[in-house]
Every structure is written in structure tokens, then in C-alpha cells.
Scaffold this motif. Structure first.
Motif, mmCIF file in Angstrom:
data_model
loop_
_atom_site.group_PDB
_atom_site.id
_atom_site.type_symbol
_atom_site.label_atom_id
_atom_site.label_comp_id
_atom_site.label_asym_id
_atom_site.label_seq_id
_atom_site.Cartn_x
_atom_site.Cartn_y
_atom_site.Cartn_z
ATOM 1 N N ALA A 21 0.838 -1.207 0.000
ATOM 2 C CA ALA A 21 0.000 0.000 0.000
ATOM 3 C C ALA A 21 0.869 1.251 0.000
ATOM 4 N N ARG A 22 1.981 1.227 0.743
ATOM 5 C CA ARG A 22 2.872 2.371 0.772
ATOM 6 C C ARG A 22 3.498 2.626 -0.597
ATOM 7 N N ALA A 25 0.877 4.112 -2.815
ATOM 8 C CA ALA A 25 0.605 5.490 -2.406
ATOM 9 C C ALA A 25 1.699 6.435 -2.889
ATOM 10 N N SER A 31 -2.484 9.210 -0.124
ATOM 11 C CA SER A 31 -2.238 8.631 1.192
ATOM 12 C C SER A 31 -2.454 7.118 1.167
ATOM 13 N N VAL A 32 -1.865 6.439 2.155
ATOM 14 C CA VAL A 32 -2.070 4.996 2.278
ATOM 15 C C VAL A 32 -3.542 4.699 2.545
ATOM 16 N N ARG A 33 -4.205 5.553 3.324
ATOM 17 C CA ARG A 33 -5.627 5.362 3.606
ATOM 18 C C ARG A 33 -6.447 5.392 2.309
ATOM 19 N N THR A 34 -6.064 6.266 1.383
ATOM 20 C CA THR A 34 -6.759 6.323 0.091
ATOM 21 C C THR A 34 -6.579 5.017 -0.674
ATOM 22 N N TYR A 36 -6.142 2.057 0.639
ATOM 23 C CA TYR A 36 -7.007 1.061 1.288
ATOM 24 C C TYR A 36 -8.440 1.174 0.761
ATOM 25 N N ARG A 37 -8.950 2.405 0.649
ATOM 26 C CA ARG A 37 -10.317 2.601 0.151
ATOM 27 C C ARG A 37 -10.432 2.166 -1.311
ATOM 28 N N ASP A 38 -9.393 2.469 -2.113
ATOM 29 C CA ASP A 38 -9.430 2.083 -3.523
ATOM 30 C C ASP A 38 -9.412 0.565 -3.681
ATOM 31 N N GLU A 40 -10.579 -1.601 -1.575
ATOM 32 C CA GLU A 40 -11.935 -2.077 -1.225
ATOM 33 C C GLU A 40 -12.891 -1.887 -2.398
#
Length: 324
Positions: A21-22, A25, A31-34, A36-38, A40
Motif C-alpha cells: 500500500a505504501r 501510495a 495517502s495509504v488510507r486512500t 485502502y479505500r481504492d 476495497e
């Protein structure tokens, strides 16, 4: 925007295999959070994507899965043909390959995109060589490029400026870089990464041994760091100069960006004759003498005194030569 990013994630995993993920990103500058959402969202769309946790983990596609969402936009097709540089490609031994690939891509494009790509080639031309240098001509460039691509270790005989002038190095060749019409080899040897001028490779042996390219080696980041370090080492002193209006224009053509930037930042207001006084960086007295001699009477060196005296002596010698 998000749809484009989702497609980018899919194509990155398809072409590069497992990525964390990093890493995703950093590549996509989100961001890494973005990420994760992508991921999903891709799962919800039925993309066979799975991830493993831990230091060796990451996301990857199920073996055999290939996306068909690889169509190019008109802008991407134009950029592809704009980026094609036949000169450097030919120097690497890839001229015919690049030309053939462009023909195949052009033939596969829809009529409208094909016309736009042709228009790009007719209106834009990229020439990587400088005005006063035709570039390097090395008989070893193509072989080095092949060793880089196939991760084959090489042994080079290299001619350098300091003693001993000829040395032998065993290297893991990581990359070749074209800068200002000159080719450079980035290679790992003796536990460090160094940059070599390909033109100064006087002997080359491609060894049977292979090497593993470090996964974390970032060529772009390395080259930026190398250039910064090079410029820091290059300019060791300063000179104070008076420059005429034509000299200012000539310096913009002949001098490096560092010299021109310094001139712009330190130049005084023009005097009655239009001359300005500025502080510029210099490499050495020898180099500065030859550089300022090219400007003739359009520049006057005020400091350092030794450089001024050298130019005075050269001017006297020239006057004696041409006026006798």
C-alpha cells in the motif's frame, strides 16, 4: 479522477506484480488510507485482488488475471509519440525497435487518434544533444545497455582524469542515463553506487555472472541526488565580474544555469554604459579563465586578483601576437 486512479492501481499490479500500500501510495502520490479505500472498491467491483500482511506482504492480482482496460486516450497517444527520441534510441541499439513499435501502435490506433499522433511527429521534435556538442559516441553503449537490461555483471576499463588514469572496475550496471547529449552509467561496485561517463569506458567485458537489482533503488531519486552533489562540488569559488549588455545575453547562451542564476540574483543596476556587476560561481582558475576568454571584451573580471592577472597576461600575449 478516482476512476483513473483505480485503473492505474490495476495496471500497476498487472505490470509490476506485488506492491505494498505504501508503494502504491508513493507512486500515485496519495495517502495509504486512500489506497485502502481504492482496494476495497476494486474488491467490490469483482477484481480478483488479494493482499498479504507482514514485511513481505502486499497486494497482487490472482495469477492469470489480465485487464482489458488498456485503451489509450488521445492525450496518452500524443505523449507516447512525443516521447519517442530516435537519436538516443539508435545509440542504445534500439532505433529499429522503437520505429517498428511506433508503426504498430500507430496502425492499431483509431483513425482520429492516428491523425493526432501523426500531427505530433510533424510538429514537435526532441533533440537531446547540446548546441555545441554532438553527444558521445561510444562503441560500448549498446552492450552496456544490454547488460543493464539483462542484469549481467560487467568489467570495465575506465579512463579518468586522476592517477592512475586507467582503472578496472567490476560493476553491477543499474542504469544508463542521457544528460545533455552525454551518456552515463550508474553502477554498483566496491559497496557503493557510482556514476561513470560511458564515453570514457575504453574496454568492456560482459561477465557470465548476473546480479539482483535492489528493489528499493530509485533511479530518478539517485540521479537528482547525484546532480545536487555534483553541483555542490563543482563550484568551489566565486568571481566578481562586470558584464556588458551583449555579454549578459552571451552568458545566457554559453554559461551553466548556476552561473546565469547567480548573475540574475546578484547583478547591480546598470551603470551609464549599461554594464552590470555580478557575483558568479567558478570551478577553478583554469576553467574560469577559459570560460571568460570566450566572452572577450564583453566581460571584465574584477576579482579574484589572480584570475584577473591571468586574463591580463593572456590579453597581452594576444595583443603581441596579432599586433606585431
Amino acid at each position: 479522477m478516482r476512476a483513473s486512479r483505480l485503473l492505474s492501481i490495476l495496471l500497476l499490479l498487472q505490470t509490476r506484480g506485488r506492491l505494498t500500500a505504501r508503494q502504491l501510495a508513493d507512486i500515485l502520490e496519495v495517502s495509504v488510507r486512500t489506497i485502502y479505500r481504492d482496494v476495497e472498491a476494486l474488491h467490490a467491483a469483482g477484481v480478483p485482488l488479494f493482499g498479504d500482511a507482514g514485511p513481505a506482504g502486499g497486494y497482487q492480482l490472482v495469477d492469470g488475471y489480465r485487464t482489458r482496460l488498456t485503451g489509450m486516450t488521445p492525450g496518452e497517444a500524443e505523449a507516447l509519440f512525443l516521447a519517442g527520441m530516435p537519436g538516443p534510441a539508435a545509440e542504445l541499439g534500439l532505433g529499429e525497435v522503437v520505429a517498428a513499435a511506433q508503426l504498430k501502435i500507430q496502425a492499431a490506433l483509431p483513425a482520429e487518434m492516428r491523425e493526432r499522433a501523426t500531427r505530433i511527429q510533424e510538429r514537435f521534435h526532441l533533440d537531446a544533444h547540446g548546441w555545441y556538442h554532438d553527444g558521445d559516441h561510444s562503441p560500448h553503449l549498446a552492450a552496456l545497455a544490454d547488460a543493464v537490461w539483462n542484469q549481467r555483471r560487467v568489467r570495465i576499463r575506465y579512463h579518468r582524469w586522476k592517477e592512475p588514469v586507467e582503472v578496472t572496475r567490476d560493476l553491477d550496471p543499474y542504469a544508463v542515463v542521457l544528460k545533455g547529449g552525454k551518456w552515463y552509467l550508474v553502477g554498483h561496485g566496491d559497496d557503493q553506487i557510482r556514476t561513470y561517463r560511458v564515453h570514457k569506458v575504453v574496454g568492456l567485458t560482459v561477465l557470465d555472472a548476473t546480479f539482483e537489482r535492489p528493489r528499493d533503488f530509485d533511479l530518478g531519486a539517485y540521479w537528482r541526488s547525484f546532480l545536487q552533489e555534483f553541483r555542490t562540488r563543482l563550484y568551489r569559488s566565486e568571481a566578481v565580474v562586470r558584464v556588458s549588455p551583449p555579454g549578459v545575453l552571451r552568458m545566457r547562451e554559453l554559461m551553466s544555469a548556476a552561473v546565469v542564476d547567480s548573475m540574475d540574483q546578484t547583478a547591480t543596476c546598470p551603470d551609464e554604459e549599461g554594464w552590470v556587476t555580478a557575483v558568479v560561481p567558478i570551478e577553478s582558475l583554469d576553467h574560469a579563465q577559459s570560460e571568460f576568454m570566450r566572452l572577450g571584451s564583453m566581460v571584465e573580471v574584477l576579482k579574484p586578483c589572480e584570475l584577473r592577472e591571468r586574463l591580463q597576461a593572456t590579453a597581452r600575449d594576444l595583443a603581441e601576437m596579432y599586433l606585431s
